[in-house]
Motif scaffolding. Sequence first.
Motif, PDB file in Angstrom:
ATOM      1  N   ILE A   6       0.813  -1.038  -0.022  1.00 43.11           N
ATOM      2  CA  ILE A   6      -0.140  -0.031   0.008  1.00 43.11           C
ATOM      3  C   ILE A   6       0.988   1.314  -0.014  1.00 43.11           C
ATOM      4  O   ILE A   6       1.636   1.319   0.939  1.00 43.11           O
ATOM      5  CB  ILE A   6      -0.919   0.044   1.245  1.00 43.11           C
ATOM      6  CG1 ILE A   6      -1.879  -1.128   1.174  1.00 43.11           C
ATOM      7  CG2 ILE A   6      -1.594   1.133   1.344  1.00 43.11           C
ATOM      8  CD1 ILE A   6      -2.598  -1.377   2.519  1.00 43.11           C
ATOM      9  N   ILE A   7       0.805   2.205  -1.025  1.00 44.31           N
ATOM     10  CA  ILE A   7       1.435   3.426  -1.245  1.00 44.31           C
ATOM     11  C   ILE A   7       0.796   4.434  -0.914  1.00 44.31           C
ATOM     12  O   ILE A   7       0.063   4.872  -1.919  1.00 44.31           O
ATOM     13  CB  ILE A   7       2.442   3.416  -2.541  1.00 44.31           C
ATOM     14  CG1 ILE A   7       3.032   1.927  -2.661  1.00 44.31           C
ATOM     15  CG2 ILE A   7       3.192   4.519  -2.574  1.00 44.31           C
ATOM     16  CD1 ILE A   7       3.475   1.663  -3.986  1.00 44.31           C
ATOM     17  N   PRO A   8       0.672   5.038   0.222  1.00 42.89           N
ATOM     18  CA  PRO A   8       0.220   6.286   0.451  1.00 42.89           C
ATOM     19  C   PRO A   8       0.741   7.423  -0.431  1.00 42.89           C
ATOM     20  O   PRO A   8       1.939   7.520  -0.037  1.00 42.89           O
ATOM     21  CB  PRO A   8      -0.189   6.437   1.945  1.00 42.89           C
ATOM     22  CG  PRO A   8       0.967   5.861   2.382  1.00 42.89           C
ATOM     23  CD  PRO A   8       1.010   4.586   1.511  1.00 42.89           C
ATOM     24  N   ALA A   9      -0.014   8.168  -1.136  1.00 38.87           N
ATOM     25  CA  ALA A   9       0.784   9.347  -2.123  1.00 38.87           C
ATOM     26  C   ALA A   9      -0.074  10.648  -1.976  1.00 38.87           C
ATOM     27  O   ALA A   9      -1.144  10.536  -2.297  1.00 38.87           O
ATOM     28  CB  ALA A   9       1.018   8.853  -3.196  1.00 38.87           C
ATOM     29  N   TYR A  10       0.404  11.654  -1.517  1.00 41.48           N
ATOM     30  CA  TYR A  10      -0.006  13.068  -1.579  1.00 41.48           C
ATOM     31  C   TYR A  10       0.945  14.042  -2.340  1.00 41.48           C
ATOM     32  O   TYR A  10       1.975  14.256  -1.581  1.00 41.48           O
ATOM     33  CB  TYR A  10      -0.571  13.283  -0.259  1.00 41.48           C
ATOM     34  CG  TYR A  10      -0.987  14.836  -0.258  1.00 41.48           C
ATOM     35  CD1 TYR A  10      -2.178  15.231  -0.842  1.00 41.48           C
ATOM     36  CD2 TYR A  10      -0.323  16.059   0.759  1.00 41.48           C
ATOM     37  CE1 TYR A  10      -2.726  16.296  -0.956  1.00 41.48           C
ATOM     38  CE2 TYR A  10      -1.242  17.125   0.626  1.00 41.48           C
ATOM     39  CZ  TYR A  10      -1.952  17.702  -0.345  1.00 41.48           C
ATOM     40  OH  TYR A  10      -2.552  18.661  -0.349  1.00 41.48           O
ATOM     41  N   ASN A  11       0.743  14.341  -3.477  1.00 41.39           N
ATOM     42  CA  ASN A  11       1.495  15.130  -4.083  1.00 41.39           C
ATOM     43  C   ASN A  11       2.864  14.749  -4.459  1.00 41.39           C
ATOM     44  O   ASN A  11       3.728  15.461  -3.714  1.00 41.39           O
ATOM     45  CB  ASN A  11       1.487  16.714  -3.646  1.00 41.39           C
ATOM     46  CG  ASN A  11       0.232  17.423  -3.990  1.00 41.39           C
ATOM     47  OD1 ASN A  11      -0.569  16.890  -4.546  1.00 41.39           O
ATOM     48  ND2 ASN A  11      -0.194  18.606  -3.225  1.00 41.39           N
ATOM     49  N   GLU A  12       3.032  13.533  -4.778  1.00 44.06           N
ATOM     50  CA  GLU A  12       4.334  12.699  -4.742  1.00 44.06           C
ATOM     51  C   GLU A  12       4.749  12.671  -6.429  1.00 44.06           C
ATOM     52  O   GLU A  12       5.342  11.540  -6.564  1.00 44.06           O
ATOM     53  CB  GLU A  12       4.325  11.510  -4.040  1.00 44.06           C
ATOM     54  CG  GLU A  12       3.887  11.466  -2.459  1.00 44.06           C
ATOM     55  CD  GLU A  12       5.257  11.963  -1.773  1.00 44.06           C
ATOM     56  OE1 GLU A  12       6.194  12.560  -2.524  1.00 44.06           O
ATOM     57  OE2 GLU A  12       5.351  11.977  -0.384  1.00 44.06           O
ATOM     58  N   GLU A  13       4.278  13.402  -7.405  1.00 38.12           N
ATOM     59  CA  GLU A  13       4.719  13.146  -8.594  1.00 38.12           C
ATOM     60  C   GLU A  13       6.163  13.206  -8.792  1.00 38.12           C
ATOM     61  O   GLU A  13       6.562  12.140  -9.782  1.00 38.12           O
ATOM     62  CB  GLU A  13       3.983  14.241  -9.559  1.00 38.12           C
ATOM     63  CG  GLU A  13       4.630  15.455  -9.348  1.00 38.12           C
ATOM     64  CD  GLU A  13       4.076  16.381 -10.234  1.00 38.12           C
ATOM     65  OE1 GLU A  13       3.068  16.297 -11.139  1.00 38.12           O
ATOM     66  OE2 GLU A  13       4.343  18.011 -10.053  1.00 38.12           O
ATOM     67  N   ALA A  14       6.969  13.778  -8.039  1.00 40.23           N
ATOM     68  CA  ALA A  14       8.264  13.526  -8.369  1.00 40.23           C
ATOM     69  C   ALA A  14       8.979  12.501  -7.737  1.00 40.23           C
ATOM     70  O   ALA A  14      10.006  12.014  -8.053  1.00 40.23           O
ATOM     71  CB  ALA A  14       9.014  15.024  -7.665  1.00 40.23           C
TER      72      ALA A  14
END
Lengths: 230, 112
Positions: A6-14
Motif C-alpha cells: 500500500i503506497i499512500p501518496a499526496y503530491n508525490e509526482e516527483a
Amino acid sequence: MRALIIIPAYNEEANIPKVAEDLKESIHDAVVINDGSTDKTHQIARDLGFKVLNHPYNIGVGGAVQTGLKYALLRDYDIAIQFDGDGQHRADQIENIIRPVFNDEADLVIGSRILGGGYRFPLLRRIGGRWFSLLLYLSAGIKITDPTSGFRCYGRRAMEFFSSCYPEDYPEVESIIYASKAGLRIKEVPSLMRQRTGGRSSIGVFQSIYYMLKVSIGVMLTSLRSIRRW
Amino acid sequence: MDIVQIISFLIGVVLFLSVVFLIITGRLKERYSLLWLASSLFICILSISRRLLEYISYKLGIYYPPSLLFLAGVLFLLAINISFSVTISRLSSKVDTLAQEIALLKENKGSP
C-alpha cells in the motif's frame, strides 16, 4: 499467502517514479492511494502501471493507509505492507518486514531505523522519537524504538482492526497504542531506509510543536480509551 | 414585575417558539434541539420570578443575582458548543468514510 503493498501518496509526482523503479522486481501487488493530490500523482502512478485509488479530497495519511487496508481486505490479501510514496522506504527491506507476519509471530510489524542503524535523524526528530518511545512505554508498557516509522506490515487481524478504526492525521504513534489495546501482537524489525533528500523537511517550527502536542495528547488520551479487543 | 423581567421572559419564549418552529418545519433535528429547548426554558423560569433567582443566588453564594443569569448563559453556550464539536467530529469521520468508499467504488474508473 498474498501480500499487497500500500503506497499512500499526496503530491508525490516527483517521487512516484523512484518508488516504481525500486519496486520493479517486487513479487507483490501494489496499490497507490492518491490522497487527493493536486499534482499529477494519479496520472504518473497509473502510467507507471500502478493500480491507483483516488480519494476525492485530502483526508490524511492515516485515512489513505486505511483505504489501502480496506482494499486489501476486499481483495482477500493476507498481508499488507505500508510503503511510503516519498521514496524513503526500500523494496529490499520488504521480505524482512513480512517475515514475522508470515510466521504468525506478529499482527503488526514496524520497520525500525534505530534497530537498522545507519540512519541519521535530524536532532529534533531524534528527540521527538525518543519522547514518543518513552510515552508509549509509560502509557501502555510497549517498547518501540522507532514509533514514527511509517514502514509497516499488517497481518489479517491488524488489517481488520485498522480498517474499522485508524487515527487520521499523524497516525503512526497513536496507531501503536490502538493496536496494543486491541490485543494485536506488535513486533519491530531492523530496517534500512533512505535519507530524505531535497526540501522535504519543510515542516515549520509551529507545525513541529503542533505535531508534538497533538501526538502526545493523542497518545495519552488514547491510552485511557476503551478499544474493543480484536 | 419589572420591565427587564418581562423582556427576558419574552426572549426566552421567543427562543423556545423559534426552536419548536424550526423542528416542526424540519429545519432542525430533535437531537440537536434539546440543549436549546432546555436553555430557553431556563431563561423563562429564572426571569419569571425574581425571588427564585435571588434564592438560588443566595444558596450558591452569588452576591449579585443577575450574574447567575450570565453564568447560566455562558454554561449553556459552552455545552451547546461542545455538542457542536462532537457533531462535527462525527460528521467528518462519516464524510471521510464516504470518500474512502468512493475511492474503492471508482477503482478502475480512471481520473480522480
